[in-house]
Scaffold this active site. Structure first.
Site, PDB file in Angstrom:
ATOM      1  N   GLY A 158      50.620  53.643 -67.881  1.00 45.29           N
ATOM      2  CA  GLY A 158      50.973  54.540 -66.781  1.00 45.29           C
ATOM      3  C   GLY A 158      51.864  55.666 -67.261  1.00 45.29           C
ATOM      4  O   GLY A 158      52.619  55.513 -68.223  1.00 45.29           O
TER       5      GLY A 158
ATOM      6  N   GLY B  68      54.066  59.116 -65.520  1.00 45.37           N
ATOM      7  CA  GLY B  68      54.392  59.901 -64.327  1.00 45.37           C
ATOM      8  C   GLY B  68      55.425  60.961 -64.638  1.00 45.37           C
ATOM      9  O   GLY B  68      55.753  61.187 -65.803  1.00 45.37           O
TER      10      GLY B  68
ATOM     11  N   ASN C 118      58.512  60.912 -64.148  1.00 47.21           N
ATOM     12  CA  ASN C 118      59.806  60.477 -64.691  1.00 47.21           C
ATOM     13  C   ASN C 118      59.731  59.397 -65.772  1.00 47.21           C
ATOM     14  O   ASN C 118      60.753  58.848 -66.147  1.00 47.21           O
ATOM     15  CB  ASN C 118      60.747  60.034 -63.560  1.00 47.21           C
ATOM     16  CG  ASN C 118      60.233  58.793 -62.876  1.00 47.21           C
ATOM     17  OD1 ASN C 118      59.055  58.473 -62.986  1.00 47.21           O
ATOM     18  ND2 ASN C 118      61.094  58.082 -62.192  1.00 47.21           N
ATOM     19  N   GLY C 119      58.547  59.092 -66.279  1.00 45.03           N
ATOM     20  CA  GLY C 119      58.521  58.114 -67.351  1.00 45.03           C
ATOM     21  C   GLY C 119      57.137  57.700 -67.803  1.00 45.03           C
ATOM     22  O   GLY C 119      56.129  58.092 -67.221  1.00 45.03           O
ATOM     23  N   ILE C 120      57.098  56.889 -68.876  1.00 49.08           N
ATOM     24  CA  ILE C 120      55.845  56.362 -69.399  1.00 49.08           C
ATOM     25  C   ILE C 120      55.950  54.846 -69.459  1.00 49.08           C
ATOM     26  O   ILE C 120      56.989  54.315 -69.859  1.00 49.08           O
ATOM     27  CB  ILE C 120      55.552  56.886 -70.819  1.00 49.08           C
ATOM     28  CG1 ILE C 120      55.663  58.409 -70.876  1.00 49.08           C
ATOM     29  CG2 ILE C 120      54.168  56.455 -71.289  1.00 49.08           C
ATOM     30  CD1 ILE C 120      55.465  58.988 -72.254  1.00 49.08           C
ATOM     31  N   VAL C 121      54.881  54.144 -69.039  1.00 46.86           N
ATOM     32  CA  VAL C 121      54.900  52.680 -69.055  1.00 46.86           C
ATOM     33  C   VAL C 121      53.883  52.179 -70.089  1.00 46.86           C
ATOM     34  O   VAL C 121      52.747  52.656 -70.132  1.00 46.86           O
ATOM     35  CB  VAL C 121      54.568  52.099 -67.668  1.00 46.86           C
ATOM     36  CG1 VAL C 121      54.685  50.584 -67.684  1.00 46.86           C
ATOM     37  CG2 VAL C 121      55.483  52.682 -66.600  1.00 46.86           C
TER      38      VAL C 121
ATOM     39  N   LYS D 273      59.045  50.364 -69.699  1.00 46.18           N
ATOM     40  CA  LYS D 273      59.086  51.735 -69.187  1.00 46.18           C
ATOM     41  C   LYS D 273      60.192  52.538 -69.845  1.00 46.18           C
ATOM     42  O   LYS D 273      61.358  52.166 -69.820  1.00 46.18           O
ATOM     43  CB  LYS D 273      59.299  51.744 -67.671  1.00 46.18           C
ATOM     44  CG  LYS D 273      59.345  53.160 -67.099  1.00 46.18           C
ATOM     45  CD  LYS D 273      59.300  53.185 -65.594  1.00 46.18           C
ATOM     46  CE  LYS D 273      59.326  54.628 -65.086  1.00 46.18           C
ATOM     47  NZ  LYS D 273      59.254  54.707 -63.631  1.00 46.18           N
TER      48      LYS D 273
ATOM     49  N   ASP E  52      58.124  56.245 -51.494  1.00 46.84           N
ATOM     50  CA  ASP E  52      56.924  56.890 -52.023  1.00 46.84           C
ATOM     51  C   ASP E  52      55.737  55.928 -51.965  1.00 46.84           C
ATOM     52  O   ASP E  52      55.254  55.462 -52.988  1.00 46.84           O
ATOM     53  CB  ASP E  52      57.184  57.344 -53.456  1.00 46.84           C
ATOM     54  CG  ASP E  52      56.233  58.459 -53.883  1.00 46.84           C
ATOM     55  OD1 ASP E  52      55.391  58.863 -53.064  1.00 46.84           O
ATOM     56  OD2 ASP E  52      56.335  58.918 -55.031  1.00 46.84           O
TER      57      ASP E  52
END
Lengths: 233, 296
Positions: free
Chosen positions: B29, B31, B33-36, B49, B139
């Site tokens: 994932g 987004g 604000n970050g990468i998972v 994350k 959200d």
């Protein structure tokens, strides 16, 4: 921890500045006075944006956030950027305090993760309760014409979000280029953010894009306000 | 986002504080604000994350507080927070349970549209404990939710929007945000999520139409009214949109009554019809047998 006022300048533009002082330098000047500069670049659906490096560099020297978005996602971006920059400002203050108390190299990141969790909780409380003064500086050059309805909608949206906060917020709207100067004040400091959206001008003024001088001029608004506050006390 | 750590598949990450080792399998994932990443450690598979320090700390707090909800968490279980240090730069991350499943919109892709109601029920099951813990999802959108397990439980995979009740919603997406539909504030309260849950259900069936409605609430209501699929739960969806519900449990109860009520009514009418249709057939059959009998 008692928090003072968080002061932000939000620049909305769609391209490169083409006259006057370097906007990056003006943003750095703002930061020195405790005003964070955030920049949102609004791009067309079709073309990739030019002048993006400038957008990022203004925000970097202004200690704020930058985003490049299409007009239709402007609303949520304006709110998210404002919130994130508030968090950023509070962290900067904490880092400064840590450095003063402990030593030069200490930052929140040098604390173990469990301690950071406690700080994060406090930061969230502060950003909800602190007073916010937000100046929106909008580019009204000819190329922005089609994007102005989106800006208006975003300002309306911002007012909704800020009203749900428990802390006090005030707003001011400036546009550039002005008729007789680099930038002009459209709406002076007000508690009612809805006013920004309601009386947002829908006419682009065209011509030059004096981003640097516009930032410099808009900054006087923060200074004037302080002088006024002192007098009123 | 500044200082983003881009990990490679197969890379070994070593936690600065715990010394724990995590082998990166793949990215799952990404987004704003970050990468998972999906990683493997001594405890087995987990999700890792990377985000900025503020986001890691605040999401860690959120995950921990969710676990206080009756053992089962509406989100992934939190494992630990740590840093990777490379060339003097600190990259904060946290480790959480890896939830295997499909994202809501992927799940719906090869399912009948009626599944949207089952997902709404599950969504309300997910929201109820979250609301009871004093928070809201904020959200609420298909990309942030995962359908997992044989019972199709819904769990959150993005904590960024989870907000304490009474505060202003931390993160939102215009399409599911009631303020963008000019139907309320952005104050974190259960009704905010229930509005989003309702729009999400409509979106699962009529995504394009909802996007085209462009924030006009009348058009959203018109979509519900004209949809043959949504008819079944139309009153519930509309009441959630008008802010009538401030409790997921009540909404679920009324949704169940509504769905079962409509179903039994339909069955009843069908049975009546079939009876009335069958009667002449039975009569003809009977007279035929009678005639055969008499002729003999």
């Amino acid at each position: 921890m008692k928090m003072g006022t968080i002061r932000q300048l939000l620049l909305l533009t769609d391209g490169c500045s083409n006259t006057g002082e370097d906007p990056g330098a003006m943003a750095a000047f703002a930061l020195r006075q405790g005003i964070t500069v955030n920049v949102i670049g609004i791009v067309d659906d079709s073309k990739s944006a030019e002048g993006l490096e400038e957008i990022e560099s203004i925000a970097r020297s202004g200690g704020g956030e930058s985003r490049i978005v299409k007009a239709r996602s402007l609303s949520e971006t304006v709110v998210n950027v404002t919130r994130q920059a508030m968090t950023g400002t509070i962290y900067n203050i904490i880092n400064q305090e840590l450095r003063d108390i402990l030593n030069e190299d200490t930052r929140v990141e040098s604390l173990p993760p469990e301690k950071r969790g406690k700080i994060a909780e406090k930061v969230e409380d502060i950003s909800e309760e602190a007073e916010l003064k937000l100046l929106v500086l909008t580019d009204m050059s000819a190329s922005m014409k089609l994007k102005l309805p989106a800006v208006k909608e975003a300002l309306y949206d911002l007012s909704v979000s800020m009203q749900s906060r428990s802390g006090h917020s005030s707003f001011s709207l400036w546009t550039f280029p002005g008729k007789y100067s680099a930038a002009e004040e459209r709406i002076g400091w007000t508690d009612n953010a809805k006013k920004l959206a309601e009386s947002f001008p829908q006419l682009a003024s065209g011509g030059i894009t004096p981003t640097g001088p516009a930032i410099r001029q808009a900054l006087t608004s923060f200074l004037d306000m302080e002088r006024y506050d002192e007098k009123s006390i | 986002m500044k200082n983003r750590y881009e990990a490679m598949s197969g890379e070994l990450l070593i936690g600065k504080w715990t010394g724990h080792k995590w082998r990166v399998e793949r990215e799952i994932g990404r987004g704003e604000n970050g990468i998972v990443y999906l990683v493997t450690g001594t405890i087995g598979q987990a999700a890792l994350k990377f985000a900025d320090s503020a986001a890691v700390a605040s999401e860690t707090n959120t995950l921990k507080s969710l676990e206080r909800v009756r053992g089962a968490s509406p989100g992934p279980f939190f494992i630990e927070a740590d840093d990777v240090e490379k060339n003097g730069v600190i990259y904060p991350f946290y480790i959480m349970e890896y939830i295997d499943g499909l994202m809501l919109h992927t799940f719906m892709r090869n399912k009948k549209e009626e599944w949207s109601f089952i997902l709404l029920l599950r969504l309300l099951d997910f929201l109820e404990p979250l609301h009871n813990s004093g928070k809201i999802m904020g959200d609420l959108k298909p990309e942030n939710l995962i359908v997992s397990g044989p019972t199709h439980m819904i769990r959150a995979v993005d904590m960024g929007g989870i907000t304490k009740q009474g505060r202003s919603v931390k993160e939102y997406t215009t399409l599911y945000d009631r303020a963008s539909w000019h139907s309320g504030t952005r104050e974190a309260e259960p009704a905010y999520d229930l509005f989003a849950a309702s729009v999400l259900t409509i979106t699962l069936v009529h995504k394009k139409e909802v996007q085209e409605a462009d924030g006009q609430i009348e058009r959203l209501i018109a979509i519900i009214e004209s949809s043959p699929v949504l008819q079944l739960a139309a009153p519930i969806l509309q009441q959630a949109i008008s802010g009538h519900y401030n409790c997921a449990k009540t909404m679920k109860k009324e949704l169940l009554i509504c769905l079962s009520g409509k179903k039994t009514m339909k069955l009843r009418t069908r049975r009546k019809k079939s009876k009335s249709k069958k009667w002449p057939v039975v009569l003809v059959f009977f007279t035929f047998i009678l005639m055969v009998f008499l002729l003999h």
